[in-house]
Scaffold this active site. Structure first.
Site, mmCIF file in Angstrom:
data_model
loop_
_atom_site.group_PDB
_atom_site.id
_atom_site.type_symbol
_atom_site.label_atom_id
_atom_site.label_comp_id
_atom_site.label_asym_id
_atom_site.label_seq_id
_atom_site.Cartn_x
_atom_site.Cartn_y
_atom_site.Cartn_z
ATOM 1 N N GLU A 37 1.247 -1.544 0.478
ATOM 2 C CA GLU A 37 0.204 0.029 -0.080
ATOM 3 C C GLU A 37 0.916 1.024 0.005
ATOM 4 O OE1 GLU A 37 -3.987 -1.345 2.919
ATOM 5 O OE2 GLU A 37 -2.502 -0.058 3.994
ATOM 6 N N ARG A 62 -4.706 -8.836 10.997
ATOM 7 C CA ARG A 62 -5.160 -7.915 11.910
ATOM 8 C C ARG A 62 -5.054 -8.194 13.540
ATOM 9 N NH1 ARG A 62 -10.054 -8.151 8.931
ATOM 10 N NH2 ARG A 62 -10.508 -6.004 7.891
#
Length: 415
Positions: free
Chosen positions: A137, A286
């Protein structure tokens, strides 16, 4: 060559003003608007816009699927399995996102195959890998933008923990003092992530109280870190990710600055608006600050605990005329920012682009006209984007307003 309308994603952490203002909609919006997607992701492909400005039933995914080679070019079709390999977004965070990391290509491929063999449905809550691709990203700040990103130098973290002077932290502090490297970070983060709830309920309030005390003294060298700790502790009481945040770099980007997040980088966006581009994947592991599924063993397998300095996460910029190109190693995307001056007095009023491969030009302010060689111009206003295919001719983009700013996303293998 088409105008496309982005798809708004309404997550709870989003803003009621940033994306609505960009799109010229009433402010505040009825619901928090977290992301505006310009891409061909199956969960929210951009919509095609008619010449009269209305959207039609066709979406970018179906347009690409109707002729992949014309849309993407043969090199993209071959390398990325016939997919548009990137997703371009405007992201607007009014509240912190979860702590998360993304796998490498090898980890994603292996994990996807393993969970398929286990018979896990693609939409299962406890599924980690929803596709076989990695997800690097890049975010470029439009406003001041705060984030946690990468594990801090352990020696600096020891200073922070010692400043708090919390006896409940002493056993954990010793783990990092005795091994101030990636191994110590792995041991401490793993310990915090797997603490019994009763221990978290005892340790976390003591740490938060100490943070208040240190901030009130006005003598801390870790003001931003401690304020973030208190904010996370208020939002996510008894979440081990609150303690985990103490191990990460606290980053503040100014408008125009970028942050690149490779595989294994533990991070969380905290606040601000930015343009984000990522590989077109849904793979997220996560690590806290969320009610969603956390697979601790798999997260630990993916995480890179190598300490990283913030400057190493800031991409270099190459400037070519009015275009500022953010340089990353990601094969799926290249992102640049272009600012044009309709008067031509302070900036160029136009720019030319070669047209190999697919490109998206997302307009953030003003209006641009995209003129193909020998064709009629396409007007694109703020909050919308131009979709350019491999089969389109070269284009000239000019400002059709006093000032126009847009972001250009493309697949670098064509350039």
């Amino acid at each position: 060559m088409k105008v496309i309308e982005g798809v708004v994603r309404t997550y709870a952490w989003g803003s009621r003003t940033a994306i609505a203002s960009l799109r010229g909609k009433p402010v505040p919006s009825p619901h928090p608007e977290a992301e505006l997607w310009f891409g061909a992701h199956s969960a929210g492909p951009a919509c095609v816009v008619e010449d009269d400005g209305t959207t039609i039933g066709a979406d970018l995914l179906s347009v690409i699927e109707s002729d992949r080679t014309a849309a993407l070019g043969a090199p993209t079709v071959e390398r990325f399995s016939g997919r548009l390999p990137f997703l371009l977004k405007v992201l607007a965070a009014d509240e912190p996102l979860s702590l998360q990391a993304h796998p490498s290509s090898d980890q994603a491929g292996e994990g996807f195959a393993r969970e398929n063999a286990q018979g896990l449905a693609l939409d299962a809550r406890d599924r980690n890998y929803r596709d076989p691709w990695h997800k690097p990203e890049l975010v470029v700040a439009l406003t001041e933008f705060d984030a946690l990103a990468g594990f801090r130098d352990p020696a600096v973290t020891v200073e922070l923990l010692r400043e708090l002077q919390v006896s409940e932290l002493d056993p954990f502090l010793g783990m990092l003092v005795g091994q101030p490297d990636s191994h110590g970070l792995r041991a401490l983060f793993t310990t915090w992530l797997t603490l019994p709830e009763a221990t978290i309920q005892r340790v976390t309030p003591a740490v938060l109280s100490a943070a208040v005390r240190v901030l009130e003294s006005g003598e801390s060298g870790f003001g931003d870190e401690l304020r973030t700790l208190l904010e996370l502790g208020e939002m996510y009481p008894n979440d081990p990710g609150v303690l985990g945040s103490l191990l990460l770099n606290r980053v503040r980007l100014q408008p125009g600055e970028g942050l690149y997040l490779p595989a294994g980088n533990l991070h969380a966006y905290l606040d601000g608006t930015g343009v984000e581009i990522m590989a077109n994947s849904d793979n997220v592991l996560r690590g806290g600050l969320t009610s969603k599924h956390i697979d601790v063993p798999e997260l630990l397998r993916v995480l890179d605990f190598t300490p990283v300095d913030v400057p190493d996460l800031i991409p270099a910029i190459r400037t070519v005329g009015a275009e500022r190109i953010y340089l990353t190693p990601a094969p799926e995307f290249r992102l640049s920012r272009v600012e044009l001056d309709g008067t031509g007095m302070t900036q160029p009023s136009s720019i030319s682009f070669d047209m190999p491969g697919p490109q998206i030009l997302a307009v953030l302010s003003g209006t641009i006209e995209v003129r193909p060689a020998g064709g009629a111009p396409l007007a694109v206003t703020a909050g919308r984007a131009a979709w350019l295919t491999d089969a389109d001719p070269d284009v000239v983009v000019r400002a059709a307003s006093a000032r126009a700013v847009f972001f250009r996303a493309l697949v670098p293998i064509h350039g």
